[in-house]
Design a protein around this motif. Structure first.
Motif, PDB file in Angstrom:
ATOM      1  N   ARG A 130       0.839  -1.203   0.000  1.00 25.74           N
ATOM      2  CA  ARG A 130       0.000   0.000   0.000  1.00 25.74           C
ATOM      3  C   ARG A 130       0.874   1.254   0.000  1.00 25.74           C
ATOM      4  O   ARG A 130       0.590   2.223  -0.710  1.00 25.74           O
ATOM      5  CB  ARG A 130      -0.904  -0.034   1.238  1.00 25.74           C
ATOM      6  N   GLU A 133       2.248   1.911  -3.510  1.00 22.53           N
ATOM      7  CA  GLU A 133       1.247   2.529  -4.404  1.00 22.53           C
ATOM      8  C   GLU A 133       1.127   4.020  -4.120  1.00 22.53           C
ATOM      9  O   GLU A 133       1.073   4.847  -5.032  1.00 22.53           O
ATOM     10  CB  GLU A 133      -0.123   1.854  -4.222  1.00 22.53           C
ATOM     11  N   TYR A 440       3.211   0.615   7.806  1.00 22.81           N
ATOM     12  CA  TYR A 440       3.072   1.631   6.749  1.00 22.81           C
ATOM     13  C   TYR A 440       3.939   2.843   7.077  1.00 22.81           C
ATOM     14  O   TYR A 440       4.666   3.373   6.232  1.00 22.81           O
ATOM     15  CB  TYR A 440       1.592   2.020   6.652  1.00 22.81           C
TER      16      TYR A 440
END
Length: 550
Positions: A130, A133, A440
């Protein structure tokens, strides 16, 4: 532990399996970090050189990440994967080989604490995917700016910031001009599509002697050849050039050919046949009135005689790649048979054909071409080591110029883009699910390794510099980065330090994908067998000798 049966089976308890997976993952991370540590000092303008010795005793001195990793021999499979990504990066965009290794190593290091806290690798991988991206979309939409490729000074600025970290940076203007001229020469536009084939049509020729300042881009092609006969012309203006892919020799029969000679005139007749065949070949060439003939095969003494009588200079055993370059430069067509030669196959685009002696060798120049779509970069230098390093640096410059021409978008250099993307990821992390958020955020923080390494390599106070840089970005200075020479903070727009978007994108994609790939490995099983073992698989425990059974 093996069951005591005729065909042993590998039996593992659930607990052992999990430990083994964790062990292998940590071992892979350590291998990745070890490779990154080797390369880390080679990033930035103050990069140190590595001296590499190959098994033959040759020495290579370079700070090019890919060149260093090519020479390193490693046993660990994960380390081999890291070395492979530098090669991929080099083939794909030609620059950023050091950055991609450093970033991949840091991405792996960022995942290590989560593995120790029993976070499943799949969760980390999902977060990294993620984050990747989002990184790419931030690069394209928020950080990058378009560039006018017709503004030579702007393009030169970008190439200069990429070459500034190399050994050739002392001759910065020269290197930049060579790269831009070469790329502009081989640029081919067809139906709105641009094609720039540096590998085939921009050849670098290294000739020891002279100084680097004497290096230049030729408006045509140079090959390391001399004319076949000493009396042939060596200087021809506006030559008509014929390119052949066939030999100008008599084709002998196969090894099993039997010839029966009954009288003495038979031998004379055979020799006459050979002569007639060669004369016919030469007559077909002379019919199109060329001044120079290049062939990829041989030219017999008899053929040389006929060509010399017709005032034609001949060069033989030219490489296929060189022949293709000459074809592009002067507008000729490579012909496979002399009887197929036509007027339109003759190249008339070259302004000069000459043979020059440089050092101990003769070189053939086909230059002053009207519209050369191929070129030769002539590099001069004090020694072979200097020339080899200059060539590696120049290849990076050529690729950067090519990337800008194909995708004219830029991002600020000097670690500014990493800080900007890292900060944007931290903002986006607020919308990420709580389970995946920490990994993340770790991926975002890992990007800071680039400015941190730049600060380390130029001897600045790392913590103070990074804190100041974070503060600048927090107050909206998204183009602020690190001056790699002095270690001071600087606005990269004012400093004129830019990098192509294509290179940065490829760095992020390759680094994160590699980290994901290595995190997915939970066991290493060797395909080789130990002596005495029959069918049992051999487990590779990284901490123990290779091929150890459990």
């Amino acid at each position: 532990m093996f069951a005591p049966s005729a065909a042993p089976i590998l039996v593992l308890s659930q607990n052992t399996k999990r430990d083994s997976g964790k062990k292998v993952q940590v071992e892979n991370i350590n291998a990745g970090k070890a490779i990154a540590d080797v390369i880390r000092t080679c990033l930035g303008p103050q990069a140190m050189l590595k001296m590499l010795m190959d098994p033959m005793g040759g020495i290579v001195m370079t700070n090019d990440g890919n060149a260093i990793l090519r020479e390193i021999t490693v046993q660990h499979p994960a380390a081999k994967s890291m070395i492979e990504i530098a090669r991929t990066q080099d083939e794909e965009v030609g620059d950023g080989t050091t950055s991609v290794i450093v970033l991949a190593g840091e991405m792996l290091a960022a995942a290590e604490p989560f593995l120790k806290q029993q976070v499943h690798p799949t969760v980390i991988i999902r977060s990294y995917r993620r984050a990747l991206e989002d990184m790419v979309s931030i690069l394209q939409n928020q950080v990058s700016i378009p560039l006018d490729v017709n503004d030579r000074s702007k393009v030169a600025q970008v190439v200069a910031s990429c070459v500034g970290t190399k050994l050739i940076s002392r001759h910065l203007d020269l290197a930049v001009n060579i790269a831009l001229d070469a790329v502009k020469t081989v640029l081919l536009e067809e139906n709105g599509r641009r094609e720039i084939d540096i590998k085939r049509y921009a050849k670098v020729e290294k000739i020891p002697g002279g100084t680097l300042e004497e290096s230049k881009v030729l408006t045509g092609v140079m090959v390391n050849k001399d004319v076949t006969h000493p009396k042939m012309r060596r200087y021809i203006e506006n030559p008509r050039i014929v390119l052949l892919d066939c030999s100008l020799e008599y084709k002998k029969g196969e090894s099993m050919t039997n010839v029966e000679m009954l009288k003495e005139s038979d031998l004379t007749r055979m020799l006459e046949l050979e002569e007639e065949f060669v004369q016919k070949l030469c007559a077909e060439i002379i019919a199109v009135k060329p001044d120079v003939v290049f062939t990829e095969k041989g030219i017999s003494d008899l053929a040389q005689h006929y060509l010399l009588k017709a005032g034609i200079s001949a060069v033989r055993r030219v490489r296929k790649t060189d022949n293709n370059r000459i074809a592009r430069a002067c507008g000729a067509t490579v012909v496979n048979r002399t009887d197929e030669l036509k007027e339109e196959d003759v190249g008339t685009g070259a302004g000069l054909f000459k043979i020059t002696k440089m050092g101990d060798e003769y070189f053939c120049f086909v230059t002053e071409c009207k519209d050369p779509k191929a070129c030769t970069i002539l590099l001069r230098g004090a020694s072979k080591d200097v020339l080899n390093e200059a060539e590696r640096n120049l290849q990076d410059a050529l690729h950067v110029a090519r990337n800008i021409m194909l995708e004219p978008k830029l991002v600020p250099g000097g670690g500014a883009v990493e800080m900007a993307v890292s900060r944007a990821l931290m903002e986006k992390a607020k919308n990420v699910d709580r389970v995946e958020r920490r990994a993340y955020e770790a991926a975002g923080l890992a990007l800071e390794i680039i400015p941190r390494t730049l600060a380390q390599n130029c001897g600045a106070n790392v913590i103070r510099t990074l804190t100041a840089l974070r503060a600048k970005h927090a107050s909206g200075g998204t183009t602020w980065g690190l001056n790699g020479e002095t270690g001071e903070l600087q606005d990269m727009v004012e400093a004129g330090i830019w990098e192509p978007l294509a290179v940065k994108q490829q760095v992020y994609k390759t680094a994160v994908e590699t980290a994901i790939l290595l995190l997915r490995i939970d066991d290493i099983v060797s395909g080789s067998k130990k002596k005495g073992d029959k069918d049992e698989p051999v487990r590779n425990e990284p901490a123990e000798p290779q091929g150890q059974n459990e």
